[in-house]
Design an enzyme around this catalytic site. Structure first.
Site, short mmCIF file in Angstrom:
data_model
loop_
_atom_site.label_atom_id
_atom_site.label_comp_id
_atom_site.label_asym_id
_atom_site.label_seq_id
_atom_site.Cartn_x
_atom_site.Cartn_y
_atom_site.Cartn_z
N ASP A 127 33.77 33.39 46.48
CA ASP A 127 34.13 33.49 45.08
C ASP A 127 33.45 32.48 44.14
O ASP A 127 33.41 32.69 42.95
CB ASP A 127 35.67 33.26 45.04
CG ASP A 127 36.33 33.81 43.82
OD1 ASP A 127 35.69 34.60 43.16
OD2 ASP A 127 37.47 33.43 43.56
N CYS A 163 39.35 57.85 45.87
CA CYS A 163 40.24 57.96 44.71
C CYS A 163 40.54 59.44 44.37
O CYS A 163 41.64 59.76 43.91
CB CYS A 163 39.61 57.31 43.48
SG CYS A 163 39.58 55.51 43.57
N LYS A 210 45.31 22.45 33.04
CA LYS A 210 46.70 22.54 32.56
C LYS A 210 46.82 23.25 31.20
O LYS A 210 47.72 24.06 30.99
CB LYS A 210 47.22 21.10 32.48
CG LYS A 210 48.55 20.89 31.85
CD LYS A 210 48.95 19.43 32.03
CE LYS A 210 49.87 18.95 30.96
NZ LYS A 210 49.28 18.21 29.87
S1 SF4 Z 1 45.00 53.89 41.46
FE1 SF4 Z 1 42.85 53.75 40.91
S2 SF4 Z 1 41.87 52.75 42.62
FE2 SF4 Z 1 43.84 53.47 43.35
S3 SF4 Z 1 43.43 55.50 44.22
FE3 SF4 Z 1 44.05 55.80 42.10
S4 SF4 Z 1 42.12 55.85 40.96
FE4 SF4 Z 1 41.67 54.95 42.96
#
Ligand code: SF4
Ligand code: SF4
Length: 374
Positions: free
Chosen positions: A130, A184, A293
């Site tokens: 990161d 998705c 802070k």
């Molecule tokens: S909430 Fe967003 S990231 Fe999760 S499955 Fe649905 S579209 Fe995909």
């Protein structure tokens, strides 16, 4: 025969508590050159991102001899749940509930590196979490750790998106793993849930609208966005909470990511009154302390205004005399929202304005006086 195999590395990683391991080519980031340029042109990059695109896509800048990247992931989806008992409680992202994950991941990657070095001669590694310009999520995607969700996060079938990512650059070649396609489908729950509409289109995030960035951004926060922060004082989990893959994600037992100092870290009044020493004690061991802070207190002030919490008024008045001009300005702003046409408060801000030297604080105080006068 190979001095160490991918399977041996994965097995050892599992033994030391790393949940996921994958392998990517160091060249996998080259394809993001135009994507990054376009993002910059559209104004979606934020101030904490590295501006030099080459540094973002070139692991060889960190380890010139790099031949592979070992991507790792650690779930922070602990069984613990935080109950926000009252409106006086600020919300902190799940990623910062426990001890600083940078430390936890670095220790694990160090062990993994040592394991590889014990098997192979002349191996060089560099490990990153990161705190480097490389495109971390894209590396995890190419290493098969998970797939990209429409919220721009890496989602793993088993662990969801509550995962910390880390990378080991190594001067030894391993066959890259295979990236996974998005799952998705027709879902758009994260896009609908995002309070600031920061997911401008599927997979494209405007960082300047995203509350994960806004809550760590220095200086002033635009009024409309501040309203959308609600009680968030560090980070935002909303799009992850909405995601069905997180609802069924595996929970882990990982005591280091369970909050042990829960009450002080969430108590807005306590935060407003916090000394440097208390900040170091309460926030210091967690990743939420990295911006200092003042930003946490600024966010707590905003949370008080958003919840219209009158018990915040007295501690906010004290902040008119804070060492930080940011907090002097924000305390005046908050008082103008919490104390309707209160003449005493107007007098207090006027008194502070006479002494004020900082331009930002002066402007905030002058505006606050006008607002209070109606
Ligand atoms: S909430 Fe967003 S990231 Fe999760 S499955 Fe649905 S579209 Fe995909
Ligand atoms: S982290 Fe919050 S603000 Fe950022 S995209 Fe997700 S829901 Fe939106």
């Amino acid at each position: 025969m190979d001095c160490v195999t991918k399977e041996e590395i994965k097995k050892f990683a599992q033994q030391i508590g790393i949940d996921l391991v994958g392998f990517a080519s160091p060249d996998c980031l080259k394809e993001y050159n135009n994507f990054l340029k376009e993002r910059e042109n559209l104004g979606y990059s934020c101030s904490i991102e590295e501006r030099d695109i080459q540094k973002r896509i070139s692991p060889e800048f960190i380890l010139p001899e790099v031949k592979s990247i070992i991507a790792i992931a650690l779930s922070y989806n602990v069984k613990h749940e935080i109950k926000y008992y009252s409106r006086n409680y600020g919300i902190i992202s799940r990623s910062s509930w426990g001890v600083d994950y940078h430390k936890v991941l670095k220790e694990k990657m160090e062990k993994l590196s040592e394991f590889i070095k014990s098997k192979c001669q002349e191996v060089k590694t560099a490990y990153l979490v990161d705190n480097n310009p490389l495109l971390e999520r894209e590396i995890a995607y190419h290493a098969g750790i998970g797939w990209f969700g429409k919220n721009g996060l890496i989602i793993n079938d088993e662990y969801g998106s509550y995962i910390f990512l880390g990378e080991i650059l190594i001067n030894k070649y391993f066959e890259p793993d295979v990236p996974q396609k998005t799952k998705c489908g027709g879902c758009d729950l994260c896009i609908k849930a995002c309070p600031t509409k920061a997911i401008v289109e599927p997979y494209i995030i405007d960082a300047n609208k995203c509350l994960s960035y806004i809550t760590v951004k220095k200086g002033k926060i635009e009024g409309k966005i501040a309203k959308k922060m609600g009680r968030r004082i560090y980070g935002c989990d909303t799009c992850q909470q909405a995601c069905p893959f997180n609802k069924r994600a595996k929970k882990v037992i990982r005591p280091e990511f369970v909050p042990d100092k829960l009450l002080p870290r969430h108590d807005l009044i306590k935060i407003l009154n916090m000394s440097k020493k208390e900040f170091a004690e309460i926030f210091g061991p967690t990743s939420s302390s990295w911006r200092g802070k003042s930003l946490i207190i600024r966010n707590a002030i905003i949370a008080c205004v958003n919840t219209k919490e009158k018990s915040c008024i007295e501690p906010i008045k004290n902040l008119l005399k804070s060492e930080s001009p940011l907090l002097r300005g924000y305390s005046a702003w908050a008082l103008s929202h919490l104390c309707d046409k209160d003449k005493e408060v107007v007098a207090e801000i006027k008194e502070a304005l006479i002494e004020e030297k900082d331009e930002f604080a002066k402007e905030m105080m002058a505006k606050a006086i006008n607002r209070l006068k109606g």
